[in-house]
Design an enzyme around this catalytic site. Structure first.
Site, mmCIF file in Angstrom:
data_model
loop_
_atom_site.group_PDB
_atom_site.id
_atom_site.type_symbol
_atom_site.label_atom_id
_atom_site.label_comp_id
_atom_site.label_asym_id
_atom_site.label_seq_id
_atom_site.Cartn_x
_atom_site.Cartn_y
_atom_site.Cartn_z
ATOM 1 N N ARG A 126 0.866 -1.184 0.000
ATOM 2 C CA ARG A 126 0.000 0.000 0.000
ATOM 3 C C ARG A 126 0.899 1.228 0.000
ATOM 4 O O ARG A 126 1.502 1.565 1.019
ATOM 5 C CB ARG A 126 -0.871 -0.018 1.259
ATOM 6 C CG ARG A 126 -1.980 1.010 1.260
ATOM 7 C CD ARG A 126 -2.576 1.142 2.644
ATOM 8 N NE ARG A 126 -1.721 1.943 3.502
ATOM 9 C CZ ARG A 126 -1.543 1.744 4.795
ATOM 10 N NH1 ARG A 126 -2.129 0.761 5.410
ATOM 11 N NH2 ARG A 126 -0.749 2.540 5.494
ATOM 12 N N HIS A 140 -3.413 4.608 4.674
ATOM 13 C CA HIS A 140 -4.571 3.721 4.783
ATOM 14 C C HIS A 140 -5.826 4.411 4.237
ATOM 15 O O HIS A 140 -6.601 3.838 3.485
ATOM 16 C CB HIS A 140 -4.769 3.343 6.250
ATOM 17 C CG HIS A 140 -6.091 2.725 6.514
ATOM 18 N ND1 HIS A 140 -6.381 1.451 6.108
ATOM 19 C CD2 HIS A 140 -7.207 3.211 7.105
ATOM 20 C CE1 HIS A 140 -7.636 1.177 6.452
ATOM 21 N NE2 HIS A 140 -8.150 2.224 7.046
ATOM 22 N N TYR A 145 4.336 5.402 11.323
ATOM 23 C CA TYR A 145 4.684 4.015 11.641
ATOM 24 C C TYR A 145 5.611 3.344 10.635
ATOM 25 O O TYR A 145 6.071 2.245 10.866
ATOM 26 C CB TYR A 145 3.414 3.174 11.840
ATOM 27 C CG TYR A 145 2.379 3.290 10.735
ATOM 28 C CD1 TYR A 145 2.480 2.531 9.577
ATOM 29 C CD2 TYR A 145 1.308 4.177 10.852
ATOM 30 C CE1 TYR A 145 1.537 2.641 8.560
ATOM 31 C CE2 TYR A 145 0.362 4.297 9.837
ATOM 32 C CZ TYR A 145 0.486 3.527 8.698
ATOM 33 O OH TYR A 145 -0.440 3.645 7.694
HETATM 34 C C1 LIG Z 1 -14.130 -5.018 12.716
HETATM 35 C C2 LIG Z 1 -13.342 -3.786 12.433
HETATM 36 N N1 LIG Z 1 -12.379 -3.400 13.271
HETATM 37 C C3 LIG Z 1 -11.656 -2.289 13.037
HETATM 38 C C4 LIG Z 1 -11.890 -1.543 11.936
HETATM 39 C C5 LIG Z 1 -11.065 -0.284 11.678
HETATM 40 N N2 LIG Z 1 -10.196 -0.532 10.517
HETATM 41 C C6 LIG Z 1 -10.570 -0.157 9.289
HETATM 42 S S1 LIG Z 1 -9.515 -0.669 8.141
HETATM 43 C C7 LIG Z 1 -8.472 -1.371 9.277
HETATM 44 C C8 LIG Z 1 -7.231 -2.049 8.827
HETATM 45 C C9 LIG Z 1 -7.464 -3.020 7.711
HETATM 46 O O1 LIG Z 1 -6.263 -3.504 7.237
HETATM 47 P P1 LIG Z 1 -6.169 -4.651 6.171
HETATM 48 O O2 LIG Z 1 -7.215 -5.677 6.439
HETATM 49 O O3 LIG Z 1 -4.785 -5.112 6.099
HETATM 50 O O4 LIG Z 1 -6.605 -3.954 4.805
HETATM 51 P P2 LIG Z 1 -5.923 -2.722 4.050
HETATM 52 O O5 LIG Z 1 -6.652 -1.493 4.535
HETATM 53 O O6 LIG Z 1 -4.484 -2.711 4.375
HETATM 54 O O7 LIG Z 1 -6.185 -2.941 2.592
HETATM 55 C C10 LIG Z 1 -8.994 -1.199 10.553
HETATM 56 C C11 LIG Z 1 -8.345 -1.653 11.794
HETATM 57 C C12 LIG Z 1 -12.925 -1.964 11.074
HETATM 58 N N3 LIG Z 1 -13.237 -1.276 9.965
HETATM 59 N N4 LIG Z 1 -13.623 -3.086 11.331
#
Ligand SMILES: Cc1ncc(C[n+]2csc(CCOP(=O)(O)OP(=O)(O)O)c2C)c(N)n1
Lengths: 326, 378
Positions: free
Chosen positions: B266, B270, B279
């Site tokens: 990425r 985010h 980070y």
């Molecule tokens: C159940 C839940 N917990 C926390 C969040 C907050 N949150 C949104 S995206 C994210 C990280 C997701 O990372 P990843 O699955 O690696 O996907 P990426 O965004 O890197 O594509 C978090 C913690 C959420 N949306 N849903």
């Protein structure tokens, strides 16, 4: 005393309690290096190390479940759920496990876990970053539910929650994380869980509210006085369970009129509980029907958030409505 | 690609196509020059859309945005292998597949602005797209919940003998979420035509994958559930296409699900609310280099085939930017949804309590129209 935002006060409470008691541990998604997506855990890993303040994998069940295990073993976990909307994946751990440990073990085990989580609307968060789930938790015996609305209360109530022996759902109104500032006592400081706070006294009508609703209630009450000469009493409940029944009843006995304001969907919302309490124990003092102003019975919207969340105008009209009843 | 790839050891190599020197200068199996150019242009369009989103967000015209810069090959490689009857259960970072399947920019932009024409009627935050026509299913913000829906849909497709493949996506972080495990359990037991992609972009907001999972690679999460798994270079559009084509063919032949880990990065934050330097410092810079950036790599490959020159490059960027500018400016001008729409779609029919709430609001609004936000109009 120092001027702080609500968010800084929460951070201050965490630091103070972690210094005071080395059993206190803080964790959740992004709370370590990133210091929380809202920065509520700023400086914790730096001061207390990764063992006591750390980021977890993305599993709310894991976060709450592990907190339960730690608490059973003698720690004082203060897990963060990044948004209250994401507590539902952990709902089973909260309502079936956390809430019941003491009861089901005949008091042999307790679970002093404090789950902190930002909740509510007002930040353009749409369906899944705006919900107000308090009623689910007040409906679950075994949990305490606390919602601060001032920096001073945020610090003092969180400290009490951490020092207590029961699980607490500590809901932080994120809309006012940074917009509300106030004096906060330095060092160790607590506000007891239970008693409500009288925001302002009044003789004509009682308004019961909490969290981010306190401010629009104040504004509406100000207008009601200015435009209509109505004197509102405003009670910030602060603790939804156990709630300060006497403060509510005393206020209604004085004013004879009650308006309850909350931003969760109106039906089966927490306001119904307050209304029922008044109907059960103070109906003879009422001079008008009790009125509830809540969010609508729809999921929380994005573009139309400004219409969904009760604002000073709706509250003002509600005040007039209750007063109009002869 | 080995179909027994669930046996690949921890140090599993990434399946690659473009960086394989034997491939330079020759067309890959099953792809024409036209295919390759279409894929390249698809990735350019996604990047142009992301650049525009960022500008709109920075200038305060949209509240929030999510980009997929650096991950374009994951979307285009899969998009190229999909057929019209196939379905996508994605999360917030897979909109590029919609673009690749031919959604006009305006359809995506209407959602960014949450305006009157947004399919989601302005109810979701930006990046929660839905498009029934393209079988692109509306997603929640709650990480992972859609995965088991995809497994259910795949079971339904199998039952209805639709010859459809169901694809679903999750980030590296999301593989820790409850429903990932439920999805894998159903996939392994019922063997539906399901392809589960782990888009391993190495961070879940600030959490690096090494702190998300104790296993060395994420594709290993297939083994325990009996779901064959492969690990693919997600910045190699042809490798992504090849792995998808093979998995889809297996699914259509009734041979069950596949888990595909796409190893990518990425590049951006985010979301617009995130500051990744907190980070990971400036680590992301190197991922836009010629040997990592999926667009640069495809460009170099096209060059080796004699399919690329400066004029072509200039033209496709200009086309993409025009398309994006036109599509978004049209959406920006549209009004927001009628506030009455707040009460629609909660139920098939409006319940009395909700109808009463609506009527009360209509009355209040006619008495005190909200002309100026934040101002007390009384
Ligand atoms: C159940 C839940 N917990 C926390 C969040 C907050 N949150 C949104 S995206 C994210 C990280 C997701 O990372 P990843 O699955 O690696 O996907 P990426 O965004 O890197 O594509 C978090 C913690 C959420 N949306 N849903």
């Amino acid at each position: 005393m120092a001027q702080m935002t609500l968010l800084q006060a929460i951070n201050d409470a965490l630091k103070t309690e972690m210094r005071r008691d080395n059993r206190v541990v803080v964790f959740g998604e992004d709370v370590g290096v990133n210091e929380g997506v809202f920065r509520a855990t700023e400086g914790l890993t730096k001061e207390f190390g990764e063992e006591r303040a750390f980021s977890t994998p993305l599993t709310e069940t894991g976060i709450v479940g592990a907190a339960i295990g730690m608490a059973v073993y003698g720690l004082k976990p203060v897990p963060e759920i990044q948004f209250a909307d994401y507590i539902y994946p952990a709902f089973d751990q909260v309502v079936s496990e956390l809430a019941k440990f003491r009861y089901r073990s005949g008091g042999e085990y307790s679970c002093p876990v404090v789950i902190r989580t930002p909740y509510g609307g007002g930040i353009r968060g749409g369906l899944y970053h705006s919900q107000s789930p308090e009623a689910y938790f007040t409906h679950t015996p075994g949990l305490k539910v606390v919602i601060p609305s001032t920096p001073e209360d945020a610090k003092g109530l969180l400290a009490s929650a951490i020092r207590g022996e029961d699980p607490v759902i500590f809901l932080e109104p994120k809309k006012i994380y940074r917009s509300v500032k106030g004096e906060v006592p330095e060092g160790e400081f607590t506000v007891p869980i239970g008693p409500a706070r009288v925001v302002q006294e009044g003789s004509d009508l009682s308004i019961f509210c909490y969290g981010a609703m306190v401010e629009p209630c104040r504004l509406a009450a100000e207008k009601a006085l200015e435009k209509e000469g109505i004197r509102c009493e405003i009670i910030d409940l602060r603790t939804l369970y156990p709630v300060d029944e006497e403060a509510i009843l005393a206020s209604v006995r004085k004013t004879g009129r009650a308006l309850i304001v909350y931003e969760a969907p109106k039906t089966s919302g927490y306001g119904a509980e307050i209304a029922a309490l008044i109907a059960e124990r103070a109906v003879e003092y009422l001079e008008a029907p009790i009125k509830r102003i809540g969010g609508f019975d729809t999921p929380f919207p994005y573009t139309l958030e400004k219409i969904y969340v009760p604002d000073a105008i709706r509250i003002f009209l509600g005040i007039k409505d209750v007063m109009a009843f002869e | 690609m080995s179909s027994k790839s669930a046996d690949i050891p921890n140090s599993a190599p990434l399946l690659r196509a473009m960086t394989d020197s034997t491939k330079a200068g020759q067309l890959p199996d099953g792809l024409t020059a036209q295919d390759l150019k279409q894929m390249y242009e698809g990735m350019v369009l996604i990047r142009a859309y992301d650049e525009r989103q960022k500008k709109l967000q920075r200038s305060g015209r949209i509240g929030f945005c999510v980009t997929s810069t650096g991950e374009e090959a994951t979307q285009v490689g899969i998009g190229h292998a999909l057929q019209d009857q196939d379905w996508i259960f994605g999360y917030y970072r897979q909109y590029g597949m919609m673009l690749y399947k031919g959604a006009p920019i305006t359809e995506l932009a209407d959602h960014l602005f949450g305006n009157r024409d947004d399919y989601a009627k302005g109810r979701q935050m930006p990046a929660h797209y839905t498009n029934r026509r393209l079988n692109f299913v509306s997603s929640s913000s709650v990480i992972g919940t859609h995965l088991i829906h995809a497994a259910g849909a795949a079971m339904a497709a199998k039952y209805k003998k639709d010859n459809a493949v169901i694809t679903t996506f999750i980030g590296d972080g999301g593989t820790s979420a409850n429903d990932f495990h439920s999805c894998m359990t159903f996939a392994g037991v019922y063997k539906p035509p399901l392809v589960i992609y782990i888009v391993n972009n190495q961070y879940a907001i600030s959490q690096p994958v090494s702190k998300q999972c104790g296993a060395e690679t994420l594709h290993l999460k297939g083994v325990g559930y009996g779901v064959p798994a492969v690990r693919v270079d997600g910045n190699d559009v042809i490798a992504v296409y090849n792995a998808s084509r093979e998995a889809f063919a297996k699914a259509r032949a009734g041979e069950g699900p596949t888990l595909i880990e796409l190893f990518t990065y990425r590049v951006g934050p985010h979301s617009s609310s995130d500051d990744p330097t907190r980070y990971r410092g400036n680590e992301s810079d190197q991922w836009l280099s010629e040997d990592k950036d999926p667009i640069a790599r495809t460009r170099n490959y096209l060059k080796s085939l004699g399919l690329w020159d400066e004029a072509y490059e200039a033209k496709i960027w200009k086309d993409a930017q025009n398309q994006v500018n036109e599509g978004t400016s049209g959406s920006e001008k549209k009004p927001e949804p009628d506030w009455n729409s707040l009460f629609e779609d909660v139920y098939a029919e409006l319940p009395p309590a909700l109808a009463r709430q609506r009527d009360e609001l209509i009355e209040q609004e006619s008495e005190f129209p909200r002309q100026q936000e934040g101002e007390f109009p009384l």
